[in-house]
Design a protein around this motif. Sequence first.
Motif: not given
Length: 488
Positions: A273-297
């Motif tokens: 990934f080199e300067n890959v710009r992603v829209s804010n509406n593609l954040m899942v559940l909200g910033p800082g929730r990644g660990f919670e999501i991954i454990q659920g997955r």
Amino acid sequence: MVSSDSSKAKMDASTKLLTNDGPSKGFIPASQRIPAIARPFVSERALKTLDLVEKFVEEECIPADPVLSTMIGTSTATRFSAHPPILEDLKDKAKKLGLWNMFLPKNHFKEGAGFSNLEYGLMAEYLGKSLVASEACNCSAPDTGNMEVIAKYGTEEQKRKYLDPLLEGKWRSAFLMTEPDVASSDATNIGLTMKKDGDGWVLNGSKWWSSGAGDPRCEVYIVMGKSDPENKDPYRQQSVMIVPASTPGITIKRMLSVFGFDDAPHGHGHITFENVRVSNNLMVLGPGRGFEIIQGRLGPGRIHHAMRSIGAAEKALDYFLARANDPQRKPFGKFLSEHGVMLSRIAQSRIDIDAARLIVCNAAITIDQGSAKTALKEIAQAKVLVPKTLLQTLDWAIQAYGAAGVCQDTPLAYMWAHGRTMRIVDGPDEVHLMQLGRNENKRGKGERERIERHKQTTEALFKKYGVESRDVLEMNRVRSEMPTKAKI
């Protein structure tokens, strides 16, 4: 959710397509081979579907596996751009049979086919006997886990745009978590950066072992990265984003082989990934929730792998039995099955597979009665035990085939390569064992105290009944004080 009328119509139609050989020909359908301890948790609809899955895999998918492997070609460019028509034909047949999206559990998702984790687990065992069966039924990894993430945590906009095409089988997806430069078994080490910039995020870094990324139909990635590296809580530093595969700045550098196999066309990609710009509406559940999501997955994903691996172990035993009873292969004038060591291995394989299946069923029932979070112990047990069972059964089958077992003339070598990765993917054995050991060891202090209480109670009982505590084998013999034997 599939309606009961629709399910019955598909079931009636499928009965015309697939007929059961029946017990009179020595065939016992899958629905009658369910472990007794699991049977009360399986619906009549699931029993009928299970038989259909078995017949579909046996009659349609397993014979198609070599054809599919041939149709994807020989060159790297061809193999990772192929989409053989036989796959779409199988998908069409599966849809007509009602064998579609069985993996989404009914107690957590409305988008699935209406089965429980246990019911799907029994079906997934048969899908695991074929290379193509899971995808034919739209139940293949990593799509299953990715669909669960979007279905469970995604917004309605995210679901309609990214979940629906996956549920329809039009797209494939990839899961991007593991990285080449860090110890990814500890997810807090993840280093791909996600930096807020205006109304979006800019991603930089690299991922590898991104399964599914090589498929030309892979349209979307589920990406884990570090969005808040300064957060004092190491489990709140990560976020998960939905990233369209066509976003500028993404490069699939290479595909990675698994013990020499490329797993085309989906494969396992090394992606930058080199300067890959992603829209804010593609954040899942909200910033800082990644660990919670991954454990659920990863919880359901781990049990899905275990379910399919049981089927692979059964297939390995099938090949073992076929070789052991081959009239053209008689070492020292006997069938292999007439040699005691082979019969012992066959018996041990049956014991091990049946025991592993019970572990998987127990984990699935525990999830159904609670959630993946409440079944962490049971999932970890299955994740550790089942791959070892698969590999041991494969090893004995390969040994029975000799040189043929390690070459392309049987599927055993490829199955072993795939099975060996199961001890690493979705968390290596060591991580699960460490966590299981820590949790089990928490009982240590309490057990010492309990045993000491037992001893104290025993002493009190001795006193109560006027019995002297003594060791019945006590001798206190001193040889030097014993009478000297008379000399002859």
